[in-house]
Write a protein that holds these residues in place. Structure first.
Motif, PDB file in Angstrom:
ATOM      1  N   ALA A  25     -38.304  13.800  12.626  1.00 17.81           N
ATOM      2  CA  ALA A  25     -37.153  14.233  12.770  1.00 17.81           C
ATOM      3  C   ALA A  25     -37.064  14.240  11.051  1.00 17.81           C
ATOM      4  N   ILE A  26     -36.366  15.448  10.526  1.00 13.54           N
ATOM      5  CA  ILE A  26     -36.413  15.641   8.935  1.00 13.54           C
ATOM      6  C   ILE A  26     -34.260  15.649   8.783  1.00 13.54           C
ATOM      7  N   VAL A  27     -34.589  14.019   8.258  1.00 14.43           N
ATOM      8  CA  VAL A  27     -33.137  13.384   7.587  1.00 14.43           C
ATOM      9  C   VAL A  27     -32.889  13.788   6.196  1.00 14.43           C
ATOM     10  N   TYR A  28     -31.526  13.779   6.398  1.00 10.65           N
ATOM     11  CA  TYR A  28     -30.940  13.832   5.320  1.00 10.65           C
ATOM     12  C   TYR A  28     -29.949  13.154   5.213  1.00 10.65           C
ATOM     13  N   ILE A  29     -28.977  12.449   3.603  1.00 14.46           N
ATOM     14  CA  ILE A  29     -28.128  11.191   3.805  1.00 14.46           C
ATOM     15  C   ILE A  29     -27.001  11.670   2.812  1.00 14.46           C
ATOM     16  N   THR A  30     -25.980  11.188   2.874  1.00 13.27           N
ATOM     17  CA  THR A  30     -24.963  11.620   2.028  1.00 13.27           C
ATOM     18  C   THR A  30     -24.888  10.205   1.619  1.00 13.27           C
ATOM     19  N   GLU A  31     -24.781  10.085   0.746  1.00 11.86           N
ATOM     20  CA  GLU A  31     -23.617   8.197  -0.038  1.00 11.86           C
ATOM     21  C   GLU A  31     -22.834   8.909  -1.413  1.00 11.86           C
ATOM     22  N   MET A  86     -35.759   6.036  -2.626  1.00 10.72           N
ATOM     23  CA  MET A  86     -37.543   5.200  -1.820  1.00 10.72           C
ATOM     24  C   MET A  86     -37.942   4.538  -1.151  1.00 10.72           C
ATOM     25  N   ASP A  87     -37.459   4.972  -0.058  1.00 14.84           N
ATOM     26  CA  ASP A  87     -37.523   5.181   1.709  1.00 14.84           C
ATOM     27  C   ASP A  87     -38.186   6.360   2.291  1.00 14.84           C
ATOM     28  N   GLY A  88     -37.707   7.782   0.944  1.00 10.83           N
ATOM     29  CA  GLY A  88     -38.305   8.917   1.334  1.00 10.83           C
ATOM     30  C   GLY A  88     -37.452  10.111   2.195  1.00 10.83           C
ATOM     31  N   PHE A  89     -35.798   9.956   1.766  1.00 12.61           N
ATOM     32  CA  PHE A  89     -34.570  10.491   2.370  1.00 12.61           C
ATOM     33  C   PHE A  89     -34.257  11.458   1.542  1.00 12.61           C
ATOM     34  N   ARG A  90     -33.969  12.618   1.666  1.00 16.58           N
ATOM     35  CA  ARG A  90     -33.270  12.925   0.521  1.00 16.58           C
ATOM     36  C   ARG A  90     -32.008  13.230   0.940  1.00 16.58           C
ATOM     37  N   VAL A  91     -31.439  12.919  -0.526  1.00 14.51           N
ATOM     38  CA  VAL A  91     -29.787  12.700  -0.566  1.00 14.51           C
ATOM     39  C   VAL A  91     -28.969  13.878  -0.990  1.00 14.51           C
ATOM     40  N   VAL A  92     -28.187  14.220  -0.179  1.00 17.96           N
ATOM     41  CA  VAL A  92     -26.825  15.544  -0.105  1.00 17.96           C
ATOM     42  C   VAL A  92     -25.573  15.682  -0.530  1.00 17.96           C
ATOM     43  N   LYS A  93     -25.166  16.461  -0.638  1.00 21.85           N
ATOM     44  CA  LYS A  93     -23.589  16.403  -0.326  1.00 21.85           C
ATOM     45  C   LYS A  93     -23.503  16.946   1.025  1.00 21.85           C
ATOM     46  N   LEU A  94     -22.881  16.683   2.422  1.00 24.13           N
ATOM     47  CA  LEU A  94     -22.989  17.776   3.065  1.00 24.13           C
ATOM     48  C   LEU A  94     -22.701  18.844   3.630  1.00 24.13           C
ATOM     49  N   SER A  95     -21.817  19.271   2.458  1.00 21.17           N
ATOM     50  CA  SER A  95     -21.592  20.441   2.076  1.00 21.17           C
ATOM     51  C   SER A  95     -22.920  21.142   2.139  1.00 21.17           C
ATOM     52  N   GLU A  96     -23.578  21.057   1.598  1.00 27.57           N
ATOM     53  CA  GLU A  96     -24.823  21.625   0.952  1.00 27.57           C
ATOM     54  C   GLU A  96     -25.667  21.898   2.532  1.00 27.57           C
ATOM     55  N   VAL A  97     -25.731  20.856   3.167  1.00 32.32           N
ATOM     56  CA  VAL A  97     -26.760  20.610   4.266  1.00 32.32           C
ATOM     57  C   VAL A  97     -26.311  21.629   5.927  1.00 32.32           C
ATOM     58  N   ILE A  98     -24.233  21.352   5.641  1.00 36.64           N
ATOM     59  CA  ILE A  98     -24.154  21.156   6.982  1.00 36.64           C
ATOM     60  C   ILE A  98     -24.000  22.943   7.730  1.00 36.64           C
ATOM     61  N   ARG A  99     -24.760  23.683   7.361  1.00 35.53           N
ATOM     62  CA  ARG A  99     -25.452  25.178   8.197  1.00 35.53           C
ATOM     63  C   ARG A  99     -26.177  24.699   9.144  1.00 35.53           C
ATOM     64  N   GLN A 100     -27.610  23.724   8.365  1.00 38.45           N
ATOM     65  CA  GLN A 100     -28.235  24.146   8.713  1.00 38.45           C
ATOM     66  C   GLN A 100     -29.103  22.678  10.136  1.00 38.45           C
ATOM     67  N   VAL A 101     -28.402  21.894  10.074  1.00 35.35           N
ATOM     68  CA  VAL A 101     -28.359  20.470  10.985  1.00 35.35           C
ATOM     69  C   VAL A 101     -28.406  20.936  12.082  1.00 35.35           C
TER      70      VAL A 101
END
Length: 483
Positions: free
Chosen positions: A288-294, A305-320
């Motif tokens: 899976a292609i995994v995004y993180i919000t924090e 550092m674990d290789g995940f992209r940290v985003v705001k939920l609003s930035e990816v909500i349309r595509q996930v």
């Protein structure tokens, strides 16, 4: 046809359609289990049931399921050798003699082993469920048959939930002196409804982020009048139950409910604490292609550092394709987010509380709810878009699947030791505050589980122990050490 007609058609046999569509409204941690279809027609509160000893001091779905539940408990005991070992070691001493424990946890085969261990150590127990969907009905029946006052069944209403808690607390001639809680609802109920009982409690043991947060709030406000043990932040709970358990159970819950294939799917995980780390590791391993919000920069940096992209939920909500919450917060996924999701987006929660997803905002006239499987709802927008909501926003793994027995053995052993410590502590050791489990106990819990792996610890020499400034028998790390 002759073979088929040998079996009764109304009661005592589960039809194929029932086993597929309604199995998880029965029990077995939301997998299929035997339940007579007639049981669903009457609320357990309206039934008159007695166990084989003539006692009716319980309220479960069907006491007749006790034998099946007993087999479930026996199976769980096989992978909970550490807890059974603790039971055997302390059974003669009865360290909980005189303890009257009121508990509110998930009622599964694994927690049944804990409850029966507490009883074997001398305690009297009354129990309710901390989640309306996670109770294994046959296990609750087995506990009731064994004499435990248990008030729980799968599929309780909100009113049932609080009624069950109240029945545990409010009994003539019996007053609790210890609380074992998961989520803080029981503690909150006793504090609000029975303040005189609350003042006489000798100790509270809490195992969830949500419940611990509520305890710290009480403590900060000066309203916590009893000592409490924060089991959630013990190392054995944090690392094993929160991380390793969720790493396995997140996939189990999603697969059972949706049959989704994760390779190439875009998933956003809200929160990169121990639960989030476990979920992300499992999802990444399946492609899976995994995004993180924090909100926490340290956890966010760990995610990077674990290789995940940290985003705001609003930035990816349309595509996930999948949204998973595990923050312990409220309104992490709002109606605005839900409105912007793509068709067939799966939404679920891995945190304890059902406040992370704003499910209430979806109960409006313009949206249609369609139950497609047990614990799976399609919420349909006027334009035909569907969002797949799992367990109505409640804890996914225990509502829709199972969790590994071995991990629960670690948590249950930690809870048992915390209860023993608080109950037997001399006056003055613990004040009216929230405490972490002593490091020595954390290490003891871990050591009890090592024989399962045939693991052999290296022992320090006297010279090495002196060099490090340690006792040869531990504790081996200071309290500030981060594992």
């Amino acid at each position: 046809m002759q073979e088929f007609t040998k079996f009764p058609t109304k009661t005592g046999r589960r039809s194929l359609s029932r086993s597929i569509s309604q199995s998880s409204t029965d029990s077995y941690s939301s997998a299929a289990s035997y339940t007579d279809s007639s049981d669903d027609e009457v609320s357990p509160r309206d039934k008159q049931q007695t166990n084989s000893k003539g006692s009716s001091n319980f309220c479960v779905k069907n006491i007749k399921q006790a034998e099946f539940g007993r087999r479930e408990i026996e199976i769980a005991e096989q992978d909970m050798s550490a807890l059974i070992s603790l039971r055997k070691r302390a059974q003669g001493e009865k360290p909980l003699a005189g303890a009257k424990i009121v508990g509110c946890t998930h009622i599964t085969a694994q927690t049944a082993v804990l409850i029966e261990t507490l009883c074997a150590l001398g305690a009297q127990c009354r129990w309710s469920a901390c989640n309306i969907y996670s109770t294994q009905n046959e296990v609750a029946a087995a506990l009731a048959e064994a004499g435990v006052a248990v008030f729980a069944w799968k599929g309780e209403s909100e009113d049932d939930f609080w009624w069950c808690i109240d029945r545990c607390v409010n009994m003539d001639g019996w007053q609790a002196n210890m609380i074992l809680d998961d989520g803080g609802d029981l503690t909150h109920w006793v504090y609000k409804k029975y303040p005189n009982v609350f003042k006489k409690i000798r100790g509270i043991v809490e195992e969830s982020v949500t419940g611990v947060h509520r305890l710290y709030q009480l403590s900060k406000a000066g309203k916590l009048c009893v000592p409490a043990m924060n089991v959630n932040d013990s190392v054995t709970k944090q690392k094993f139950d929160n991380l390793y358990c969720c790493r396995e159970s997140i996939l189990d819950g999603l697969k059972r409910t949706t049959d989704v294939m994760f390779g190439g799917k875009q998933v956003v995980v809200c929160g990169y604490g121990e639960v989030g780390k476990g979920c992300c590791a499992a999802l990444k391993a399946l492609g899976a292609i995994v995004y993180i919000t924090e909100i926490d920069p340290i956890c966010a940096l760990q995610a990077c550092m674990d290789g995940f992209r940290v985003v705001k939920l609003s930035e990816v909500i349309r595509q996930v394709d999948v949204v998973i919450t595990c923050t312990g917060n409220k309104n992490v996924v709002t109606r605005e987010h839900l409105d912007r999701m793509k068709n067939s987006c799966i939404v679920c929660n891995m945190g304890h509380s059902n406040t992370e997803i704003d499910v209430t905002s979806l109960r409006t006239p313009e949206l249609t709810w369609e139950r497609v499987r047990s614990q799976v709802d399609h919420v349909i927008w006027p334009d035909g878009k569907r969002v797949v909501l799992l367990a109505e926003g409640r804890l996914l793994n225990l509502s829709c699947s199972t969790v590994p027995t071995f991990v629960l053995s670690i948590t249950a052993t930690t809870q048992a030791l915390a209860l023993i410590e608080l109950y037997n502590a001399p006056e003055g050791r613990y004040k009216q505050d929230v405490y972490l489990l002593p490091k020595k106990m954390d290490e003891y819990v871990a050591s009890l589980h090592l024989p399962s792996f045939d693991a052999h610890l290296t022992e320090l020499t006297d010279d090495q122990a002196k060099y490090l400034g340690l006792n040869k028998n531990g504790p081996f790390k200071p309290n500030y050490y981060r594992y």
